[in-house]
Design a protein around this motif. Structure first.
Motif, mmCIF file in Angstrom:
data_model
loop_
_atom_site.group_PDB
_atom_site.id
_atom_site.type_symbol
_atom_site.label_atom_id
_atom_site.label_comp_id
_atom_site.label_asym_id
_atom_site.label_seq_id
_atom_site.Cartn_x
_atom_site.Cartn_y
_atom_site.Cartn_z
ATOM 1 N N ILE A 28 7.074 1.294 4.202
ATOM 2 C CA ILE A 28 5.886 2.149 4.351
ATOM 3 C C ILE A 28 5.818 3.177 3.232
ATOM 4 O O ILE A 28 4.762 3.379 2.605
ATOM 5 C CB ILE A 28 5.907 2.837 5.727
ATOM 6 N N LEU A 29 6.944 3.833 2.939
ATOM 7 C CA LEU A 29 6.951 4.854 1.890
ATOM 8 C C LEU A 29 6.731 4.241 0.511
ATOM 9 O O LEU A 29 6.022 4.822 -0.334
ATOM 10 C CB LEU A 29 8.270 5.619 1.940
ATOM 11 N N THR A 32 3.033 3.184 0.099
ATOM 12 C CA THR A 32 2.197 4.382 -0.083
ATOM 13 C C THR A 32 2.384 4.974 -1.471
ATOM 14 O O THR A 32 1.404 5.371 -2.135
ATOM 15 C CB THR A 32 2.535 5.417 0.991
ATOM 16 N N VAL A 35 0.617 2.759 -4.069
ATOM 17 C CA VAL A 35 -0.843 2.918 -4.010
ATOM 18 C C VAL A 35 -1.274 4.245 -4.633
ATOM 19 O O VAL A 35 -2.243 4.302 -5.417
ATOM 20 C CB VAL A 35 -1.317 2.801 -2.554
ATOM 21 N N LEU A 36 -0.573 5.319 -4.319
ATOM 22 C CA LEU A 36 -0.942 6.631 -4.884
ATOM 23 C C LEU A 36 -0.715 6.658 -6.392
ATOM 24 O O LEU A 36 -1.537 7.203 -7.145
ATOM 25 C CB LEU A 36 -0.131 7.731 -4.199
ATOM 26 N N ALA A 56 -4.679 13.174 -2.284
ATOM 27 C CA ALA A 56 -3.508 12.332 -2.093
ATOM 28 C C ALA A 56 -2.501 12.927 -1.113
ATOM 29 O O ALA A 56 -1.798 12.185 -0.424
ATOM 30 C CB ALA A 56 -2.832 12.063 -3.438
ATOM 31 N N LEU A 59 -2.841 11.805 2.555
ATOM 32 C CA LEU A 59 -2.428 10.424 2.733
ATOM 33 C C LEU A 59 -0.911 10.291 2.676
ATOM 34 O O LEU A 59 -0.300 9.577 3.489
ATOM 35 C CB LEU A 59 -3.076 9.546 1.657
ATOM 36 N N ALA A 60 -0.275 11.014 1.749
ATOM 37 C CA ALA A 60 1.182 10.962 1.656
ATOM 38 C C ALA A 60 1.832 11.572 2.890
ATOM 39 O O ALA A 60 2.830 11.043 3.411
ATOM 40 C CB ALA A 60 1.645 11.675 0.392
ATOM 41 N N THR A 62 0.580 11.707 5.889
ATOM 42 C CA THR A 62 0.385 10.783 7.011
ATOM 43 C C THR A 62 1.396 9.638 6.952
ATOM 44 O O THR A 62 1.956 9.230 7.983
ATOM 45 C CB THR A 62 -1.045 10.230 6.993
ATOM 46 N N ALA A 63 1.626 9.117 5.736
ATOM 47 C CA ALA A 63 2.600 8.027 5.599
ATOM 48 C C ALA A 63 4.003 8.493 5.960
ATOM 49 O O ALA A 63 4.749 7.782 6.647
ATOM 50 C CB ALA A 63 2.562 7.478 4.171
ATOM 51 N N ASP A 77 4.453 4.545 13.711
ATOM 52 C CA ASP A 77 3.579 3.512 13.155
ATOM 53 C C ASP A 77 3.380 2.376 14.138
ATOM 54 O O ASP A 77 2.286 1.813 14.259
ATOM 55 C CB ASP A 77 4.142 3.013 11.826
#
Length: 371
Positions: A28-29, A32, A35-36, A56, A59-60, A62-63, A77
């Motif tokens: 997951i990390l 993320t 993508v960022l 960003a 979103l980070a 939340t991840a 999750d």
């Protein structure tokens, strides 16, 4: 020279890969972060860094929150995925294995305006993992194979001395090492109803040979009644569930069964063929279940754990209670099935079986503990 290795109590805990993080959390990390970073590489020429960080950082965060957070021992999750799946499922599900048929026109014409608004919710057929229970107590899981459930008695481990605990651990370890297919040990806790015991004490008290015994029986009945009013009594039951697939070459591991991809391919093949399972494969799977159940009885018996297979009525009651744990109607094999046609009322004595004659596993008091 070999040395003993301490096994953690939580056998379902995932192994850590890096920095005390599991592979699931790292995935997951990492996704993320990729993508960022990719978004920043594409937009850094025309979007200022403060503006990008403003978009960003949530979103980070939340991840990280989903990857590292837990609630009741469950990763957040997976809870979010379960909530989305539950939200997307139909609201109204009914037990209709033959399919949902539309209501007749003469019935829909009599609906009121409020009933027409509710009529917009279309029910769907309820899909249960168990397709049926045979007369011998074998649970049909459809394309996933067959299963059998047994009730196990308990052993007081905490009151044993270390010298007495070592043989128990060694014997249980031998059973775990003998496993070659999925096994589930389920410890259930439910509300305990003492009304049957209280009624039996009051009924049998006058027949005791001495008045002091009668008074003691009545006092004990009053004590049980007061105990039920002042505290929440729970009964504990330990169940052993064994599952066998129809295919002997299915890729099964020791804990979770076959892989999701293999399961999907097997189900798709079964639905494409339309022929269902082979009777010979079913008989072979049932024979393997009998053999595995016999091994459990032989290996757990020396340490005082009595393994008793459930019959058809008891297995049905266990499945019914698992699907509806807070039901006010006690599960019993005397109830009519979904496909049974009820033509006459039952006799008063046959409405509900007495607590002493109840064939359900709840009558096996030796596997219960009052908490």
């Amino acid at each position: 020279m070999t040395q003993p290795v301490r096994i953690p109590a939580d056998v379902d805990r995932e192994d850590t890969v890096l920095a005390n993080l599991t592979a699931h959390q790292l995935l997951i990390l990492a996704v993320t972060g990729i993508v960022l970073y990719g978004s920043w590489s594409v937009t850094r020429a025309f979007i200022p860094v403060p503006v990008f960080l403003t978009l960003a950082l949530p979103l980070a965060a939340t991840a990280v929150f989903l990857a590292l957070g837990k609630r009741d021992g469950m990763p957040l999750d997976r809870l979010v995925v379960a909530a989305l799946r539950q939200r997307m499922m139909p609201r109204v599900q009914v037990a209709a294995p033959e399919g949902i048929h539309p209501a007749p026109s003469w019935l829909t014409q009599q609906l009121t305006e409020s009933e027409h608004a509710i009529d917009g919710v279309a029910p769907t057929a309820l899909q249960l993992p168990a397709a049926g229970v045979s007369e011998t107590g074998v649970i049909d899981l459809g394309p996933d194979g067959v299963a059998v459930v047994a009730v196990c008695s308990t052993v007081n481990f905490a009151l044993r001395t270390p010298a007495e605990q070592d043989p128990l651990v060694a014997a249980f370890g031998r059973y775990l090492h003998s496993l070659t297919a999925p096994v589930q040990v389920l410890v259930r806790a439910e509300r305990l109803d003492l009304s049957a015991q209280i009624d039996e004490l009051h009924r049998c008290a006058p027949s005791l040979p001495h008045s002091a015994l009668e008074a003691a029986a009545r006092e004990h009945a009053d004590y049980l009644a007061q105990l039920g009013r002042s505290a929440d009594l729970l009964c504990r039951q330990v169940l052993l569930a064994l599952r066998e697939p129809f295919s002997t070459h299915a890729a099964d591991d020791a804990l979770g069964g076959g892989s999701p991809l293999a399961t999907l391919v097997r189900r798709a093949k079964t639905s494409h063929d339309g022929s269902g399972e082979d009777p010979a494969a079913r008989r072979a799977a049932e024979s393997r279940l009998v053999r595995r159940l016999g091994e459990a009885v032989e290996l757990l018996g020396p340490i005082g754990v009595v393994v008793t297979p459930l019959d058809a009525g008891q297995a049905t009651a266990v499945l019914a209670t698992a699907c509806n744990p807070d039901s006010l109607l006690p599960p019993t094999s005397a109830l009519a099935g979904a496909e049974d046609v009820i033509t006459t009322a039952a006799a008063p004595d046959d409405d509900w079986p007495s607590p002493q004659a109840d064939p359900s596993p709840w009558s096996q008091r030796e596997s219960w503990e009052i908490q």
